[in-house]
Write an enzyme that holds these catalytic residues in place. Structure first.
Site, short mmCIF file in Angstrom:
data_model
loop_
_atom_site.label_atom_id
_atom_site.label_comp_id
_atom_site.label_asym_id
_atom_site.label_seq_id
_atom_site.Cartn_x
_atom_site.Cartn_y
_atom_site.Cartn_z
N GLY A 116 0.84 -1.20 0.00
CA GLY A 116 0.00 0.00 0.00
C GLY A 116 0.87 1.23 0.00
O GLY A 116 1.05 1.90 -1.02
N ARG A 151 -6.67 14.67 -0.06
CA ARG A 151 -6.16 14.95 1.30
C ARG A 151 -6.71 16.28 1.81
O ARG A 151 -7.04 16.42 2.98
CB ARG A 151 -4.64 14.99 1.30
CG ARG A 151 -4.08 13.59 1.22
CD ARG A 151 -2.58 13.53 1.33
NE ARG A 151 -2.17 12.18 0.97
CZ ARG A 151 -1.06 11.88 0.32
NH1 ARG A 151 -0.21 12.83 -0.03
NH2 ARG A 151 -0.78 10.63 0.04
N ARG A 154 -28.02 16.93 30.47
CA ARG A 154 -27.83 15.79 31.37
C ARG A 154 -27.51 16.31 32.77
O ARG A 154 -26.55 17.07 32.95
CB ARG A 154 -26.67 14.93 30.88
CG ARG A 154 -26.37 13.73 31.74
CD ARG A 154 -27.46 12.70 31.64
NE ARG A 154 -27.08 11.41 32.18
CZ ARG A 154 -27.92 10.38 32.19
NH1 ARG A 154 -29.16 10.49 31.72
NH2 ARG A 154 -27.54 9.22 32.67
N GLU A 177 -5.43 7.23 1.98
CA GLU A 177 -4.84 8.45 1.41
C GLU A 177 -3.47 8.76 2.00
O GLU A 177 -3.13 9.92 2.22
CB GLU A 177 -5.75 9.66 1.68
CG GLU A 177 -7.07 9.62 1.01
CD GLU A 177 -6.92 9.67 -0.48
OE1 GLU A 177 -6.27 10.58 -0.98
OE2 GLU A 177 -7.44 8.75 -1.13
N GLU A 206 -0.95 6.50 4.82
CA GLU A 206 -0.98 6.10 6.24
C GLU A 206 -0.29 7.20 7.05
O GLU A 206 0.75 7.74 6.64
CB GLU A 206 -0.26 4.74 6.35
CG GLU A 206 -0.55 3.97 7.60
CD GLU A 206 0.31 4.39 8.77
OE1 GLU A 206 -0.11 4.19 9.91
OE2 GLU A 206 1.41 4.93 8.53
C1 LIG Z 1 -11.32 2.31 4.20
C2 LIG Z 1 -10.17 2.30 3.27
C3 LIG Z 1 -10.34 2.82 1.99
C4 LIG Z 1 -9.29 2.76 1.07
N1 LIG Z 1 -9.49 3.25 -0.20
C5 LIG Z 1 -8.50 3.10 -1.12
C6 LIG Z 1 -8.70 3.51 -2.48
O1 LIG Z 1 -9.74 4.07 -2.84
N2 LIG Z 1 -7.70 3.28 -3.37
C7 LIG Z 1 -6.53 2.67 -3.01
O2 LIG Z 1 -5.68 2.48 -3.87
N3 LIG Z 1 -6.30 2.30 -1.73
C8 LIG Z 1 -7.25 2.49 -0.78
N4 LIG Z 1 -7.03 2.11 0.53
C9 LIG Z 1 -5.74 1.54 0.91
C10 LIG Z 1 -4.91 2.54 1.67
O3 LIG Z 1 -4.52 3.60 0.83
C11 LIG Z 1 -3.71 1.82 2.28
O4 LIG Z 1 -4.20 0.86 3.18
C12 LIG Z 1 -2.81 2.81 2.97
O5 LIG Z 1 -2.10 3.57 2.03
C13 LIG Z 1 -1.83 2.15 3.94
O6 LIG Z 1 -1.05 1.25 3.27
P1 LIG Z 1 -0.87 -0.24 3.81
O7 LIG Z 1 -2.19 -0.83 4.02
O8 LIG Z 1 0.08 -0.86 2.87
O9 LIG Z 1 -0.20 -0.06 5.22
P2 LIG Z 1 1.29 -0.42 5.57
O10 LIG Z 1 2.18 0.53 4.84
O11 LIG Z 1 1.54 -1.86 5.38
O12 LIG Z 1 1.30 -0.04 7.11
C14 LIG Z 1 1.42 -1.00 8.17
C15 LIG Z 1 2.28 -0.36 9.27
O13 LIG Z 1 3.61 -0.17 8.80
C16 LIG Z 1 4.06 1.15 9.04
N5 LIG Z 1 4.99 1.56 7.98
C17 LIG Z 1 4.86 1.35 6.65
N6 LIG Z 1 5.91 1.88 5.99
C18 LIG Z 1 6.70 2.47 6.91
C19 LIG Z 1 7.92 3.21 6.86
N7 LIG Z 1 8.53 3.46 5.71
N8 LIG Z 1 8.44 3.67 8.01
C20 LIG Z 1 7.82 3.44 9.18
N9 LIG Z 1 6.66 2.75 9.30
C21 LIG Z 1 6.11 2.27 8.18
C22 LIG Z 1 2.80 1.99 9.06
O14 LIG Z 1 2.99 3.18 9.84
C23 LIG Z 1 1.79 1.03 9.72
O15 LIG Z 1 1.91 1.13 11.11
C24 LIG Z 1 -8.05 2.20 1.46
C25 LIG Z 1 -7.87 1.71 2.76
C26 LIG Z 1 -8.92 1.77 3.66
C27 LIG Z 1 -8.71 1.25 5.05
#
Ligand SMILES: Cc1cc2nc3c(=O)[nH]c(=O)nc-3n(C[C@H](O)[C@H](O)[C@H](O)COP(=O)(O)OP(=O)(O)OC[C@H]3O[C@@H](n4cnc5c(N)ncnc54)[C@H](O)[C@@H]3O)c2cc1C
Length: 647
Positions: free
Chosen positions: A143, A280, A305, A418, A420
């Protein structure tokens, strides 16, 4: 008058500033306010889309179907292609708004990354909803790390088109909103393979469902990923391609092109994050307004309340308790700061947008940094605020009829989507360190909202305990400290990446958050200086409470630096208590300046005329469908079974 209506009326009478002056500031301009009021009115007056008291007893399918009906009807009343028309709606409906991803993410990406011809080809079809397109970037396996996405788009020079393919399970697109059912197109991010070489990840406009049947096209596997923590009406989906051919024109070609069999790049590669700026900015603009909804409910309820009696043997409103004020009023103060930041950011993004279209990228990075900082900070704050508001309403806060749990659920994903939040903060920290480097050689390059780095010596020497000065000092000290730690570690032979990931990560997050807080302070002050004199005093009190709370929440840097004594901290706590006392009588006016209708608040406990108990009881006895159908038969079946329990 009903006793709780009376309590609210008495509280309204105590408000000493004209609420309409704050309303003007909160909505920024007449058009946004008028559209917001119109949307509230339409939703409340159309029986088929009015917020429904029994909504949370419905199944997910019913909720999704209802959300499409809402959108269809809203289209008849508002111009939903215009963000200032649909954005306010997001906080007024039960459930999320279908097409928000298509309008808020995909259209801006098309505008930024597509050529004018591509925008003219697809853009008008978005307006009529002939095209609804998901933003398909995230995959099961990746992601945040966009560069390592695995989906491939391989250029075929024989046929002058692309083959889109999902090579593994981890490459399946997962999470995109509106992909599960609604979209017939998707903006798919894939690795462009040209002549066997990886040219990086780029966006492709891809048709995925048939125009007339809406069934997936051959070679496309698509569907909904299932229930989540809230966000039930959003059809977040999965998408896989089996050697699926797409035309050459699918590649959004403003900055990369394949022409006459040749690949070329044009302009600034960093433009790819420009398209995310729009969504964003909307997160920062819209969701603090949902925090304002939860604060409206919590503050009204805290006035109506009553628990325990005072010296006069009268029952106390719970807002009379200092601890209750402490739960809610600093959050109300921060909410105003965030609303103003959201408005200022809209202006910054708009300015940047027009520059980028003219290929002027000079404000791109600073806008990205401010947006990332505020996106991360505000999204976490909104969820936390919903939770605090829930807690401040005791047992009734826990029920959906308070209106607060849904705000928690529906804002929680913003911490992750959008960008993390922690990943966002790290990008902000990187930019802050870069700006720090400008100081000696290119001070003219330091952007306005980062110019604290130009005054480091003065800031360190300044002995003032002015709150703004202390926020600046904290930010400055943290930035210098982390820069020094990186430099010191570099001399021990560690790589920059190793230091970044393993040595200073926590400090980087902290300094980025301090920046978000300081930016909000600066904008708050700008709004106060431009405000009507009748509201300057209350706004200054809010800004003081906001800044003071930030200082009290993170005092370590100031304590360690020796700049603030223990005595001074004691005094700050006293000042905070005084501010709580001053703002308590203004609290109702401060939330009612947002002008949320009862229907928009979806609450039994925070209505304009009070009466929480009557509405709660009415809902439980007349609207709660679980009481009306279904369950009693199952109880009979259970009781009729001779269960052999062992005593
Ligand atoms: C409700 C919802 C709607 C969404 N809609 C869309 C959409 O329309 N289109 C789309 O493409 N995606 C969508 N997403 C996906 C979303 O964009 C990703 O889940 C998000 O970008 C986070 O990426 P990840 O899941 O890979 O998290 P990860 O990056 O795997 O995060 C897991 C953990 O690792 C940590 N971490 C990751 N990299 C680092 C680093 N370099 N340094 C330190 N810590 C790190 C993070 O802080 C977190 O604690 C959606 C997600 C949700 C939950």
């Amino acid at each position: 008058m009903h006793p709780t209506t009376q309590l609210l009326q008495e509280a309204r009478d105590k408000v000493t500033f004209p609420t309409q002056e704050l309303t003007k500031l909160i909505y920024g301009n007449e058009e946004t306010y008028e559209t917001f009021m119109k949307a509230q009115k339409v939703i409340a007056s159309e029986p088929s889309i009015k917020n429904h008291p029994d909504y949370h007893n419905w199944g997910r399918k019913e909720q999704i179907i209802k959300s499409y009906e809402k959108l269809r009807i809203m289209h008849q009343h508002l111009n939903l292609a215009n963000a200032s028309h649909w954005a306010p709606m997001l906080s007024l409906f039960q459930g999320t708004t279908p097409s928000a991803v298509s309008f808020g993410m995909t259209v801006p990406a098309l505008r930024f990354l597509g050529t004018d011809e591509q925008f003219n080809l697809w853009g008008p079809k978005f307006l009529t909803m002939e095209i609804v397109a998901a933003y398909a970037q995230t995959e099961i396996g990746h992601g945040s790390d966009v560069q390592n996405l695995e989906t491939t788009a391989t250029y075929d020079s024989q046929t002058d088109d692309f083959v889109l393919h999902t090579p593994s399970v981890s490459a399946v697109k997962f999470w995109p909103g509106e992909l599960g059912f609604l979209s017939n197109y998707a903006l798919v991010y894939a690795k462009l393979i040209f002549n066997g070489k990886n040219k990086g990840v780029h966006p492709f406009m891809v048709q995925i469902r048939d125009n007339s049947t809406h069934k997936p096209l051959k070679g496309v596997v698509v569907g909904d990923i299932g229930p989540k923590l809230g966000y039930s009406t959003k059809d977040n989906g999965f998408l896989a391609f089996e050697n699926y051919r797409i035309p050459l024109n699918s590649l959004l070609a403003r900055y990369v092109r394949i022409e006459n069999g040749q690949f070329s790049r044009h302009g600034n590669e960093k433009i790819s994050y420009a398209s995310m700026m729009v969504s964003r900015q909307l997160i920062i603009f819209i969701y603090p307004r949902m925090a304002a909804q939860s604060l409206t409910v919590a503050i009204r309820y805290s006035i109506t309340r009553q628990q325990f009696t005072n010296d006069k043997r009268e029952e106390n409103s719970v807002l009379e308790y200092q601890t209750q004020q402490d739960k809610l009023l600093p959050r109300l103060a921060t909410c105003y700061g965030m609303i103003f930041s959201g408005l200022r950011i809209m202006e910054l993004v708009d300015d940047n947008f027009h520059r980028v279209l003219k290929k002027d990228f000079s404000t791109l990075q600073q806008t990205h940094a401010i947006l990332s900082a505020l996106k991360a900070w505000s999204s976490q704050w909104v969820v936390d605020t919903a939770e605090w508001c829930r807690l401040s309403c005791g047992g009734h806060g826990y029920a959906h009829y308070s209106g607060i749990p849904a705000i928690y659920f529906d804002t929680a994903p913003n911490v992750t989507l959008e960008g993390e939040n922690q990943v966002m903060y790290l990008q902000v920290a990187r930019y802050l360190l870069k700006v720090l480097q400008y100081v000696e050689k290119n001070p003219e390059k330091v952007p306005f909202y980062f110019n604290f780095v130009l005054h480091i010596k003065e800031t360190l020497a300044n002995q003032s305990t002015d709150f703004g000065q202390l926020l600046k000092l904290t930010l400055t000290l943290q930035l210098i400290s982390v820069a020094k730690k990186i430099k010191d570690n570099m001399s021990t032979g560690k790589s920059f990446q190793q230091i970044w990931n393993e040595v200073v990560g926590v400090q980087l997050l902290s300094v980025a958050q301090r920046y978000a807080e300081y930016f909000t302070y600066l904008v708050f002050q700008e709004y106060i200086s431009n405000a009507n004199p009748s509201v300057k005093e209350v706004l200054q009190q809010l800004c003081d409470l906001y800044s003071l709370q930030v200082i009290l929440d993170n005092p370590n840097t100031l304590i360690e630096s020796g700049r603030i004594t223990v005595e001074q901290f004691k005094l700050f706590n006293e000042t905070k208590i005084e501010l709580l006392g001053k703002l308590k009588p203004q609290a109702l006016g401060l939330v009612e300046a947002f002008n949320f209708s009862d229907n928009a608040l979806r609450t039994c406990i925070g209505c304009h005329d009070g009466k929480p108990y009557e509405y709660i009881y009415e809902w439980a006895t007349k609207e709660n469908s679980v009481n009306i159908k279904g369950v009693p038969q199952a109880v009979n079946d259970l009781m009729g079974t001779k269960i052999k329990a062992r005593l």
